[in-house]
Write a protein that holds these residues in place. Structure first.
Motif, PDB file in Angstrom:
ATOM      1  N   VAL B 296      47.438  46.486 -14.227  1.00  0.00           N
ATOM      2  CA  VAL B 296      46.895  47.413 -15.392  1.00  0.00           C
ATOM      3  C   VAL B 296      48.019  48.617 -15.643  1.00  0.00           C
ATOM      4  O   VAL B 296      48.578  49.242 -14.729  1.00  0.00           O
ATOM      5  CB  VAL B 296      45.496  48.375 -14.673  1.00  0.00           C
ATOM      6  N   HIS B 297      48.276  48.510 -17.134  1.00  0.00           N
ATOM      7  CA  HIS B 297      49.430  49.312 -17.766  1.00  0.00           C
ATOM      8  C   HIS B 297      48.725  50.410 -18.521  1.00  0.00           C
ATOM      9  O   HIS B 297      48.008  50.253 -19.253  1.00  0.00           O
ATOM     10  CB  HIS B 297      50.417  48.681 -18.235  1.00  0.00           C
ATOM     11  N   ILE B 298      49.495  51.684 -18.414  1.00  0.00           N
ATOM     12  CA  ILE B 298      49.326  52.587 -19.640  1.00  0.00           C
ATOM     13  C   ILE B 298      50.709  52.795 -19.914  1.00  0.00           C
ATOM     14  O   ILE B 298      51.636  53.375 -19.332  1.00  0.00           O
ATOM     15  CB  ILE B 298      48.648  53.671 -18.997  1.00  0.00           C
ATOM     16  N   ASP B 299      50.932  52.844 -21.435  1.00  0.00           N
ATOM     17  CA  ASP B 299      52.116  53.207 -22.056  1.00  0.00           C
ATOM     18  C   ASP B 299      53.406  52.736 -21.284  1.00  0.00           C
ATOM     19  O   ASP B 299      54.239  53.596 -20.958  1.00  0.00           O
ATOM     20  CB  ASP B 299      52.352  54.889 -22.139  1.00  0.00           C
ATOM     21  N   THR B 313      49.668  48.871 -10.875  1.00  0.00           N
ATOM     22  CA  THR B 313      49.238  49.847 -11.935  1.00  0.00           C
ATOM     23  C   THR B 313      50.406  50.547 -12.247  1.00  0.00           C
ATOM     24  O   THR B 313      51.204  51.149 -11.468  1.00  0.00           O
ATOM     25  CB  THR B 313      48.123  50.558 -11.769  1.00  0.00           C
ATOM     26  N   THR B 314      50.674  50.950 -13.757  1.00  0.00           N
ATOM     27  CA  THR B 314      51.814  51.625 -13.915  1.00  0.00           C
ATOM     28  C   THR B 314      51.282  52.758 -15.159  1.00  0.00           C
ATOM     29  O   THR B 314      50.455  52.277 -16.048  1.00  0.00           O
ATOM     30  CB  THR B 314      52.989  50.852 -14.683  1.00  0.00           C
ATOM     31  N   ILE B 315      52.120  53.757 -15.312  1.00  0.00           N
ATOM     32  CA  ILE B 315      51.967  54.745 -16.264  1.00  0.00           C
ATOM     33  C   ILE B 315      53.093  55.333 -16.855  1.00  0.00           C
ATOM     34  O   ILE B 315      54.003  55.822 -15.655  1.00  0.00           O
ATOM     35  CB  ILE B 315      51.261  55.865 -15.821  1.00  0.00           C
ATOM     36  N   GLY B 316      53.421  55.033 -18.063  1.00  0.00           N
ATOM     37  CA  GLY B 316      54.641  55.810 -18.673  1.00  0.00           C
ATOM     38  C   GLY B 316      56.005  55.287 -17.979  1.00  0.00           C
ATOM     39  O   GLY B 316      57.045  55.997 -17.922  1.00  0.00           O
ATOM     40  N   LEU B 317      56.204  53.955 -18.080  1.00  0.00           N
ATOM     41  CA  LEU B 317      57.398  53.308 -17.364  1.00  0.00           C
ATOM     42  C   LEU B 317      58.030  52.805 -18.575  1.00  0.00           C
ATOM     43  O   LEU B 317      57.550  52.057 -19.338  1.00  0.00           O
ATOM     44  CB  LEU B 317      57.143  52.528 -16.309  1.00  0.00           C
ATOM     45  N   VAL B 320      61.745  49.111 -16.030  1.00  0.00           N
ATOM     46  CA  VAL B 320      61.627  49.252 -14.909  1.00  0.00           C
ATOM     47  C   VAL B 320      61.300  48.102 -14.005  1.00  0.00           C
ATOM     48  O   VAL B 320      60.520  47.278 -14.828  1.00  0.00           O
ATOM     49  CB  VAL B 320      60.691  50.362 -14.199  1.00  0.00           C
TER      50      VAL B 320
END
Lengths: 356, 356
Positions: B296-299, B313-317, B320
């Protein structure tokens, strides 16, 4: 007058996902590396409240874990189980009624179960002052935290200019989380403190406010109180509690009550609201990193890295949060730790309940 | 003349750590999402080499896994097991001797087991040309890859200006990995191709070069060859192989041999040398990400995220690499994927063999 600890431990945490889960909220995590948040809260009352006079209010989904976690600290019949989450007015009213019906009146120390306090000695002294003030004045007493920066993540308490002889201020108003401009104004004015969510009052006093300001909640509490100590108790709580109107103690009573006082606290407080808050809890290493668990880093700075089970390795990272748990990994820009709840929402939306 | 496939599959990969391990090197990984690298290499020979004429040379530590992985594709007695890693001259010499003693002479297609090729049809045609050229000219034939950018990660082959009628060039020299300035010069000159490490020659021809240019290696190969087909074979290989001087076929023979030809290949080749090379293998999603597994990714943009077991899960990467395996997690700046081997070195240094 006797003093009771009332620890509010029913919240379901999403902001420490993937470590916190629906049935393993923040208060049941060991974020400090010392003990579970709820147990740190209990132990911190030593000297102010006798161990046998501490009550914990939790949600029925967490009762079993809570009993296990607090075994030896809190008597099982002092762990109150809410059949449903009905916000803070309901659970504080439930605890007040329990104290009034079963133990007689007393001063309640109402404390969130998942906050961090650095300077325990300072805290104990302020709590003692708050208990005394609540007993002597019949007021609703709250602790306001001396702001250290213009936070937009906390609510504020606006107080009168002049401090009373007892060392407290009369509260003018409770203010919701401000924008940055407002927050800066608040701090400059010297009349605002952070709202810590810690409250001190007599059970009989808060119950009168329920009657006056939240009559519907009060009616439910009366029904529950009437059944307390009878064979019907569990059944009535099960039936009535879920009908209590959902309202917070702040909106329902604190903002509208006649006599509200605030004492200033400056004891290194944090509500540990998201992963980046760990920076207040841990010493950073020479590269500005906060680390927990087995790790290997190359050229990694100002990161928060929490490894529960696996080896976590990083190369060339700055300002990143990495969290590894049994079934999930989070990698997040440190400035966006608030958005972790969006991941939880996304998991709900795409129907992955096993990760909630 | 018969053609043999000789697949070099003895390397121990560190650059795809934590997915690749000492005993699970890159050739035994499924990086394409289709099949193991070694099996893709084997299957790619269809049409050029008969299945029963394919040999795989591997290291004794990987033999069991290799037999399992290639079962049904390669006859077990065609999986040659090196008792020790002695670089490419040794294992190519071993395979050449095996072919000469057990099957008679033949053209060898010597292929790395862990490269990616996008355009299989183009590849098959070039390989057919290379086999024919090796058979007709008695030369050492290699494939040079038409460079698509001034890579500093590949070796180069410098060839004559004029192409011969057969479609090949005579090789002037082999050049080591250049700096960026040199790499740009090479590309502008039009006389340089990337060294693919794919070679085509008669077993008898390469053996003559061993005799001439690497007499010590040749002496060992003679001892091994003498025991082939006898009861002593395994014992002699076990004793002699570890004594073979460690030298690469490039240094030992290619750079010094009299007659070396290069054919140009333009078939979407990558040696898949590090995690960032996955960008050549996979389609990016609309945010520029390459993903494998549950996520699940956000931005999140231009990342490479490989989730083997857990939800990642990632946020704001941005830019990377995140890799999650059974026992380890890697989070790495995409521009620094080459440094993954430093993590492996660090793990060696701090005595954590369970992660190697």
């Amino acid at each position: 007058m006797k003093t009771y600890g009332v620890i509010l431990a029913g919240g379901g945490g999403t902001r420490f996902w993937p470590l916190s889960r629906k049935e393993l909220p923040k208060q049941l995590l060991n974020l400090t590396g010392k003990d579970l948040m709820v147990n740190e809260t209990i132990d911190r009352l030593a000297g102010n409240v006798a161990k046998e006079d501490i009550l914990v209010v939790t949600n029925c989904t967490q009762t079993e874990l809570m009993l296990e976690a607090t075994a030896g600290r809190v008597s099982p019949d002092h762990v109150l189980s809410e059949p449903a989450a009905r916000n803070t007015a309901a659970c504080i009213g439930y605890a007040a009624m329990e104290i009034l019906r079963k133990y007689g009146d007393g001063v309640m120390c109402v404390l969130p179960s998942d906050h961090y306090i650095k300077k325990t000695d300072v805290y104990k002294k302020v709590v003692a002052d708050a208990i005394r003030t609540a007993e002597e004045t019949d007021a609703l007493v709250t602790l306001g935290i001396q702001p250290t920066y213009p936070s937009t993540g906390y609510g504020y308490i606006c107080h009168e200019e002049e401090k009373a002889a007892g060392g407290f201020w009369a509260v003018r108003s409770f203010v919701e989380k401000p924008n940055l401009e407002k927050a800066k104004e608040y701090i400059l004015s010297g009349e605002y403190l952070w709202n810590s969510g810690m409250f001190f009052w007599k059970a009989s006093v808060i119950m009168r406010y329920f009657e006056e300001l939240l009559p519907e909640v009060y009616a439910c509490l009366q029904k529950i109180g009437g059944a307390m100590g009878t064979e019907e108790e569990a059944k009535v709580i099960q039936e009535v509690y879920p009908q209590i109107p959902k309202i917070s103690i702040d909106y329902g009573i604190m903002e509208r009550a006649g006599k509200v006082l605030v004492l200033e606290g400056d004891f290194g407080w944090s509500d540990v609201g998201s992963w980046d808050a760990l920076e207040a809890l841990y010493e950073k290493d020479e590269y500005g990193n906060i680390t927990y668990g087995e790790q290997v880093h190359i050229d990694t700075h100002d990161c928060i890295i929490y490894a529960k089970n696996k080896l976590v390795t990083t190369i060339g990272l700055d300002n990143v949060i990495v969290v590894e748990t049994e079934d999930a990994v989070l990698v997040c820009d440190k400035n966006r730790a608030q958005e972790v709840k969006k991941i939880v929402e996304a998991l709900q939306d795409c129907n992955k309940p096993q990760y909630l």
